[in-house]
Design an enzyme around this catalytic site. Sequence first.
Site, short mmCIF file in Angstrom:
data_model
loop_
_atom_site.label_atom_id
_atom_site.label_comp_id
_atom_site.label_asym_id
_atom_site.label_seq_id
_atom_site.Cartn_x
_atom_site.Cartn_y
_atom_site.Cartn_z
CG HIS A 89 1.59 10.17 4.25
ND1 HIS A 89 0.50 10.12 3.40
CD2 HIS A 89 2.34 9.08 3.95
CE1 HIS A 89 0.60 9.08 2.61
NE2 HIS A 89 1.70 8.42 2.92
CD GLU A 129 4.17 5.90 2.33
OE1 GLU A 129 5.09 6.67 2.02
OE2 GLU A 129 2.97 6.17 2.18
#
Length: 337
Positions: free
Chosen positions: A252, A290
Amino acid sequence: MSNLNDLTALALPSGSQLVADATESRLSLSLDGQPLIRLRLDREGQGPIQVDERYALPPGQALWAACYWLFAHDPARQQLIWQLDQAPTEALLSGLLVATEVAGEYRCERTLFWQLPQPWLGTSLSGSYPQQMVISNGKRHPLRPVKPRGEVYRRFDARLGAWISLRTVEIEQDLARFNRWQNSPRVASFWQEEGSLEQHREYLSKLDADPHTLSLIGCFDDQPFAYFEAYWAKEDRIAPFYDADNYDRGIHMLVGEEDHRGPHKVASWLSALVHYLFLDDPRTQRVVAEPRADNAKMIGHMHNQCFHCEKEFDFPHKRAALMILGRERFFDRCTLV
C-alpha cells in the site's frame, strides 16, 4: 535530475564515495580517494573489459564497484564481459560474475547484479529464516520472522542525484506526520483513513503488532515524504482473490509531501520499494498491489515500472485492480542506477 553521461561519482550507503576518471578506452576508479581499479575498455563497447591494475582492496570489492559504475553509467546495458587472468573466486561464488565458454572470460548480468543484497539492504533475516507452516485466523502460511527496526534499505539514485531510503515507522516520531498526510484531501480520497491523532496511533499500533504487515517511511535525502505498508499476501484480505504464493508480498502506498510527487519521483521510490521486498527474501517471486480501479494515475505509474493488471475485483469497500510484478520480470527489465 543528473545526466548519467556525465557521471563521475557514486555514493555508497556506507558513506564511501566511488569516483571515476573515464575516457573512451580507460576507466580508473577510486574509493574515498584511494585507487581501486584501472580498466581498459573497448571503444565500441563490444569487446571484453580488461584489468590494467588492481590495487590493495579485495578483488571482489573492486570488481563489484566497477560493475556498479558501468551499469549506472549506462542503464540500458544488460551485460558486461570481463577478461581476467585469474579466476575471480569470490565474484563467482556470489553470482556477481558467471563463467563463459571462453577461457578467461566472465560475464556480469544486470539481472543478477541487482539481486545481490549488499550494500543496499539493512540487516535482514527474512531470506535465511527457516520455513514452518502455521495457521492463523484460519489461514495456513509460513511462520514470519520478527519484523526489522530502523533503516532497511538505502541506495543513491544517480538519476535524481538523491538518496532513496526506507525505514520502519516509529510511532511517536511519525504520528503527527502520518496524521497530517492521512487528513490531506488528496490522500483521504483514496485511503479514507482521516482521523484524530489517537485514531491514527491506534491504527499504527495495530499494524505494529501484526506480524504480516511492515509499516515503512520513505525518505529522499533522509527527509520523510511517504508511507508504505508491505504485507505478506498469503495472510492478507487479498489472498482469496488470486493464487497467492507463500512468499508473495503486497504494498500500500501513500506520498504525503506535495513536493515529492511526479513520475520521476514515483519511478525512484516504487522501484526501490519493490527492490527491497525482492532482496528481503529471495523466495518472494511476486509483489502485488490492489489500488482502486479508478486510480488511473497510480495504475499508470505501476505499468511504467513493469507491473501488469491481472484483473479487476470487488473488495467490500472498493473496486480494485490486481497489479502484479514478478521477480523475473523486475530484474530482467531492471533500470536501477
